[in-house]
Motif scaffolding. Structure first.
Motif, mmCIF file in Angstrom:
data_model
loop_
_atom_site.group_PDB
_atom_site.id
_atom_site.type_symbol
_atom_site.label_atom_id
_atom_site.label_comp_id
_atom_site.label_asym_id
_atom_site.label_seq_id
_atom_site.Cartn_x
_atom_site.Cartn_y
_atom_site.Cartn_z
ATOM 1 N N THR A 127 -3.044 -23.647 8.321
ATOM 2 C CA THR A 127 -3.118 -22.700 7.207
ATOM 3 C C THR A 127 -3.416 -21.310 7.765
ATOM 4 O O THR A 127 -4.437 -21.112 8.417
ATOM 5 C CB THR A 127 -4.210 -23.120 6.212
ATOM 6 O OG1 THR A 127 -3.911 -24.419 5.708
ATOM 7 C CG2 THR A 127 -4.282 -22.133 5.057
ATOM 8 N N VAL A 128 -2.490 -20.371 7.527
ATOM 9 C CA VAL A 128 -2.645 -18.992 7.997
ATOM 10 C C VAL A 128 -3.030 -18.130 6.795
ATOM 11 O O VAL A 128 -2.277 -18.054 5.807
ATOM 12 C CB VAL A 128 -1.355 -18.475 8.655
ATOM 13 C CG1 VAL A 128 -1.542 -17.038 9.123
ATOM 14 C CG2 VAL A 128 -0.959 -19.371 9.825
ATOM 15 N N VAL A 129 -4.204 -17.529 6.854
ATOM 16 C CA VAL A 129 -4.705 -16.689 5.764
ATOM 17 C C VAL A 129 -4.695 -15.235 6.233
ATOM 18 O O VAL A 129 -5.374 -14.879 7.191
ATOM 19 C CB VAL A 129 -6.137 -17.108 5.349
ATOM 20 C CG1 VAL A 129 -6.636 -16.217 4.223
ATOM 21 C CG2 VAL A 129 -6.166 -18.568 4.940
ATOM 22 N N ILE A 130 -3.888 -14.398 5.579
ATOM 23 C CA ILE A 130 -3.824 -12.969 5.886
ATOM 24 C C ILE A 130 -4.645 -12.243 4.823
ATOM 25 O O ILE A 130 -4.290 -12.232 3.637
ATOM 26 C CB ILE A 130 -2.366 -12.451 5.905
ATOM 27 C CG1 ILE A 130 -1.540 -13.282 6.879
ATOM 28 C CG2 ILE A 130 -2.343 -10.980 6.288
ATOM 29 C CD1 ILE A 130 -2.053 -13.282 8.297
ATOM 30 N N GLN A 131 -5.759 -11.676 5.255
ATOM 31 C CA GLN A 131 -6.675 -11.019 4.333
ATOM 32 C C GLN A 131 -6.331 -9.538 4.178
ATOM 33 O O GLN A 131 -5.936 -8.878 5.142
ATOM 34 C CB GLN A 131 -8.112 -11.167 4.832
ATOM 35 C CG GLN A 131 -8.590 -12.605 4.921
ATOM 36 C CD GLN A 131 -9.993 -12.690 5.481
ATOM 37 O OE1 GLN A 131 -10.442 -11.776 6.188
ATOM 38 N NE2 GLN A 131 -10.682 -13.782 5.187
ATOM 39 N N ASP A 132 -6.461 -9.045 2.934
ATOM 40 C CA ASP A 132 -6.270 -7.618 2.641
ATOM 41 C C ASP A 132 -7.643 -7.020 2.349
ATOM 42 O O ASP A 132 -8.243 -7.294 1.312
ATOM 43 C CB ASP A 132 -5.342 -7.454 1.441
ATOM 44 C CG ASP A 132 -5.139 -5.978 1.075
ATOM 45 O OD1 ASP A 132 -5.481 -5.110 1.909
ATOM 46 O OD2 ASP A 132 -4.641 -5.712 -0.035
ATOM 47 N N LYS A 133 -8.170 -6.244 3.285
ATOM 48 C CA LYS A 133 -9.480 -5.613 3.113
ATOM 49 C C LYS A 133 -9.350 -4.118 2.774
ATOM 50 O O LYS A 133 -10.355 -3.405 2.732
ATOM 51 C CB LYS A 133 -10.301 -5.772 4.390
ATOM 52 C CG LYS A 133 -10.610 -7.223 4.769
ATOM 53 C CD LYS A 133 -11.498 -7.879 3.748
ATOM 54 C CE LYS A 133 -11.901 -9.283 4.183
ATOM 55 N NZ LYS A 133 -12.787 -9.935 3.228
ATOM 56 N N GLU A 134 -8.132 -3.652 2.524
ATOM 57 C CA GLU A 134 -7.889 -2.218 2.306
ATOM 58 C C GLU A 134 -7.781 -1.957 0.808
ATOM 59 O O GLU A 134 -6.973 -2.565 0.103
ATOM 60 C CB GLU A 134 -6.587 -1.826 3.017
ATOM 61 C CG GLU A 134 -6.316 -0.342 3.018
ATOM 62 C CD GLU A 134 -5.113 0.006 3.884
ATOM 63 O OE1 GLU A 134 -4.513 1.062 3.649
ATOM 64 O OE2 GLU A 134 -4.779 -0.790 4.785
ATOM 65 N N LYS A 135 -8.622 -1.040 0.283
ATOM 66 C CA LYS A 135 -8.605 -0.760 -1.148
ATOM 67 C C LYS A 135 -7.431 0.160 -1.501
ATOM 68 O O LYS A 135 -6.897 0.878 -0.637
ATOM 69 C CB LYS A 135 -9.926 -0.132 -1.577
ATOM 70 C CG LYS A 135 -10.204 1.240 -0.988
ATOM 71 C CD LYS A 135 -11.554 1.749 -1.445
ATOM 72 C CE LYS A 135 -11.856 3.158 -0.883
ATOM 73 N NZ LYS A 135 -13.166 3.644 -1.323
ATOM 74 N N PRO A 136 -6.993 0.161 -2.780
ATOM 75 C CA PRO A 136 -5.891 1.030 -3.202
ATOM 76 C C PRO A 136 -6.236 2.510 -2.976
ATOM 77 O O PRO A 136 -7.390 2.910 -2.878
ATOM 78 C CB PRO A 136 -5.742 0.697 -4.685
ATOM 79 C CG PRO A 136 -6.325 -0.674 -4.839
ATOM 80 C CD PRO A 136 -7.448 -0.728 -3.859
ATOM 81 N N THR A 137 -5.181 3.309 -2.896
ATOM 82 C CA THR A 137 -5.322 4.750 -2.640
ATOM 83 C C THR A 137 -5.059 5.535 -3.925
ATOM 84 O O THR A 137 -4.102 5.251 -4.659
ATOM 85 C CB THR A 137 -4.339 5.200 -1.555
ATOM 86 O OG1 THR A 137 -4.610 4.455 -0.360
ATOM 87 C CG2 THR A 137 -4.489 6.685 -1.265
ATOM 88 N N ILE A 138 -5.958 6.555 -4.245
ATOM 89 C CA ILE A 138 -5.758 7.500 -5.368
ATOM 90 C C ILE A 138 -5.775 8.899 -4.747
ATOM 91 O O ILE A 138 -6.821 9.421 -4.369
ATOM 92 C CB ILE A 138 -6.864 7.353 -6.428
ATOM 93 C CG1 ILE A 138 -6.930 5.907 -6.949
ATOM 94 C CG2 ILE A 138 -6.626 8.335 -7.572
ATOM 95 C CD1 ILE A 138 -8.040 5.643 -7.940
ATOM 96 N N ARG A 139 -4.585 9.478 -4.612
ATOM 97 C CA ARG A 139 -4.488 10.756 -3.878
ATOM 98 C C ARG A 139 -4.845 11.966 -4.736
ATOM 99 O O ARG A 139 -5.336 12.958 -4.214
ATOM 100 C CB ARG A 139 -3.063 10.914 -3.342
ATOM 101 C CG ARG A 139 -2.687 9.878 -2.278
ATOM 102 C CD ARG A 139 -1.341 10.213 -1.650
ATOM 103 N NE ARG A 139 -0.268 10.278 -2.637
ATOM 104 C CZ ARG A 139 0.422 9.207 -3.043
ATOM 105 N NH1 ARG A 139 0.128 8.022 -2.552
ATOM 106 N NH2 ARG A 139 1.376 9.333 -3.937
#
Length: 730
Positions: free
Chosen positions: A582-594
């Motif tokens: 099982t390969v888990v790719i984590q997203d730790k980057e929050k959305p961007t509001i420019r």
């Protein structure tokens, strides 16, 4: 925590060596593995030198005194801090088998890591109570002349993870086998032991199972454990390190070996030639420091079946047919066991187990002959006194002047056929032939002569060695037997098929590395990550394995989320193994509001709402997927007041970002203009449009003005436009 099964605490030199003069004898090369002379326990006797108690190993009981004649107590004397003890097993008069880590110091404080010297060891035999060794008249001890640990033995001194953990101790002189001292058999093949088979292990080790407390047993303890093959242990255990082919396991609920039991034998019961024989399949190696606390951390043992050739070559205690010296026939179906000599019919095997002596059939009841019995090599024949002839039964004699030959003798391992039926008169012809698997160079024709005797004599049928021609039709190993051939499979993992000739690989490949889960973080600003599986997934096989399903291990790109990668490998015989990662790719980057706006202020008339707008917020996320929650009024119409507008952006992994700004709406302040003078002969009417006051005037009937129909508007500066006065109507 994993620890070796030698003493967990430093053992003070509390042992007294009781030296005995013991009878010595010459070493025979059959002592190591002959099933007729190894693996027999010393069955319970009426004598009881030591009463049995209820002391425990870990979940075990005290053994019947001296019941395991191969069990040895290995005492190690090396100063105050480095002394200790281990278990071992006797495999021949001058060789003892133990764990390799027992012949090295612990490497702990005050005891630097090194290989021990032979002079530091004393091996005790026929011991039950280590503090009362001399209570048994059969007790003996020996010093050690040589230590041979396996050349590939390795030990991780931080985790106590052991590989190839076995060693041989050559005694200073042989011990004499007795009722209380005898060898254990080595394994023929570890795979014949089924999983969950009850096997025994014994030792004088820790009886508490707490790494903070070490309490060894004075008296020998034993415990029944469930055997676990290498694949079974690899599947069910929770150890963080790999379970390799040189390891097997054994476990039971609240039962285990512990510190001080290292080197002792894991023995299983087999039936050989109708007798129960004990074979050693493992050596106590290592396990959890909390012994017997969890069946998912079983005791780990050296897989002894993998080292038979090394033991045989190192001790030089096994032979093959070419060297064994059988006079007639030699059988060795398994090269890991000594050959067995066999004799032809009419011969008996001597006590030396190699030579054959002719049986004197005439010595018992004259061989059944009525007159004369003549003994011959491999047989006998009857004869008659003068003027008497031998009857057709070949035993009795008759007074008859008619000459007949007796029934022709049947050759050993052959048959005879005659061209005429009895009685056989002179001139009768019979042909002899050997059975399949035998051959003869003698003249096969028998002829009855005028004296009633068959001429030419009985042919000698000798065993034919079919293995010399096309390997006897065997796929791998061919063993010549009397009148036939037997095939065998000595290659690791191969099994003889029902046809009795073909060997098939039945051992499936295995994954030596198959992580259940691999976790990685998506690259900055990206919705994916590259994971290299080549360092995490590895497989092997006893012959050859290849990948047939799943991406070949190596770098691969995975998007954010959970992915299951399946690898299936097969060998040339179609045996397969599967690994699911099982390969888990984590997203730790929050959305961007420019473009989050600053404070906004608007004015509005009393009782009304104002439309508030702002530039696009410029929202984005590396995953490409997000949701927005806000508290903005419908249509972005705000009433009078102060509001905090909030936009919350959330991506698929739960990362959030927020934009907040203030919106202030206040009442509009109108400019105040002086009241317009009503014109003469006319009237003013005023109202509001938008944020401004405007007035309109008209003249009475019959009057007019140059500015009739014109609007007057109150300007922000507080004056009327286009004029501050309205002309009269005329």
């Amino acid at each position: 925590m994993v620890v070796t099964r030698d003493a967990l605490a430093f053992i003070l030199a509390l042992f007294v060596s009781e030296l005995h003069n013991v009878e010595q004898r010459a070493i025979t090369k059959r002592d190591i593995i002959n099933p007729a002379s190894c693996g027999f326990p010393n069955l319970p006797r009426t004598r009881r030198l030591i009463p049995q108690t209820t002391s425990r190993i870990i979940g075990g009981i005290e053994t019947e005194p001296f019941i395991w004649p191969w069990m040895t107590y290995i005492e190690i004397i090396d100063g105050l801090f480095c002394s200790g003890f281990c278990g071992g097993s006797l495999i021949s008069p001058q060789w003892v088998l133990t764990a390799a880590h027992c012949v090295y110091t612990s490497g702990l404080r005050h005891c630097p890591y090194r290989k021990r010297l032979p002079t530091e060891f004393t091996v005790h035999f026929a011991v039950h109570d280590v503090q009362n060794k001399l209570l048994n008249p059969g007790y003996a001890n020996r010093t050690v002349a040589e230590i041979i640990d396996h050349p590939q033995f390795s030990r991780d001194r931080f985790t106590d993870y052991l590989r190839n953990d076995l060693a041989l101790l050559r005694l200073s002189s042989p011990v004499t086998y007795s009722q209380d001292i005898g060898p254990i058999c080595l394994p023929a093949d570890t795979e014949i032991v089924d999983d969950r088979t009850k096997c025994k292990v014994a030792g004088w080790g820790d009886t508490i199972g707490d790494p903070a407390i070490f309490q060894s047993s004075r008296k020998l303890q034993e415990v029944d454990l469930d055997y676990m093959s290498t694949p079974a242990c690899r599947t069910s255990s929770w150890y963080s390190f790999p379970i390799t082919d040189d390891m097997i396991c054994a476990t039971a609920k609240n039962k285990d070996t512990c510190g001080g039991d290292s080197g002792g034998p894991l023995a299983c019961n087999f039936t050989v030639n109708g007798r129960e024989v004990w074979r050693q399949v493992g050596i106590v190696s290592f396990g959890s420091s909390y012994c017997g606390n969890n069946v998912h951390y079983p005791g780990v043992y050296t897989n002894l079946g993998k080292y038979y050739d090394w033991i045989r070559d190192t001790t030089n205690l096994a032979l093959d047919c070419a060297k064994f010296g059988c006079e007639q026939y030699c059988s060795q179906l398994d090269r890991r066991y000594d050959p067995t000599c066999l004799c032809m019919e009419g011969y008996v095997l001597d006590q030396n187990g190699r030579n054959c002596t002719d049986i004197n059939e005439c010595g018992v009841n004259n061989g059944g002959c009525e007159d004369v019995c003549i003994n011959e090599e491999g047989g006998y024949r009857c004869a008659c006194f003068p003027s008497r002839v031998l009857s057709n039964d070949g035993l009795r004699c008759a007074d008859n002047i008619t000459i007949h030959c007796p029934s022709p003798p049947k050759p050993q391992n052959g048959n005879v056929t005659c061209k005429e039926n009895p009685p056989f008169t002179p001139g009768a012809i019979c042909d002899q032939e050997c059975l399949p698997g035998f051959e003869s160079t003698d003249d096969p024709v028998l002829e009855c002569n005028e004296h009633g005797i068959w001429e030419q004599g009985t042919i000698s049928c000798r065993d034919k060695n079919e293995c010399l021609v096309y390997n006897g039709g065997c796929d791998q190993d061919c063993f010549n037997t009397i009148g036939g051939v037997e095939c065998g499979c000595l290659a690791t993992g191969f099994t003889l098929q029902p046809d009795g000739k073909t060997c098939k690989d039945t051992e499936p490949p295995y994954f030596s590395q198959c992580p259940s889960e691999i976790t990685a973080r998506a690259s900055a600003g990206e919705k994916e990550a590259v994971v290299d599986l080549s360092n995490n997934v590895a497989y092997a096989d006893n012959v050859n394995a290849r990948l047939i399903s799943g991406t070949r291990p190596g770098p691969r790109t995975f998007e954010i989320g959970v992915h299951v990668v399946t690898f299936i490998v097969t060998d040339d015989s179609g045996n397969t193994a599967q690994c699911n990662v099982t390969v888990v790719i984590q997203d730790k980057e929050k959305p961007t509001i420019r473009n989050c706006p600053g404070p906004i202020t608007k004015q509005v008339e009393q009782g009304r709402k104002v439309l508030v707008t702002w530039n696009d917020l410029g929202i984005s996320d590396n995953s490409g997927h997000f949701s927005i929650v806000d508290n903005i009024p419908d249509g972005q119409l705000f009433p009078v007041g102060v509001y905090w507008a909030r936009f919350t952006v959330t991506d698929g992994s739960g990362n959030t970002n927020t934009c907040s700004f203030r919106v202030k709406v206040k009442h509009r302040n109108h400019a105040s203009c002086p009241e317009l003078r009503s014109p003469a002969n006319g009237k003013i009417e005023c109202s509001y449009w938008g944020f401004r006051k405007y007035c309109y005037f008209h003249c009475n009937s019959g009057y007019t003005s140059p500015v009739v129909g014109q609007f007057f508007v109150c300007s922000p500066q507080g004056d009327w436009k286009p004029s501050t006065s309205i002309p009269d109507c005329t």
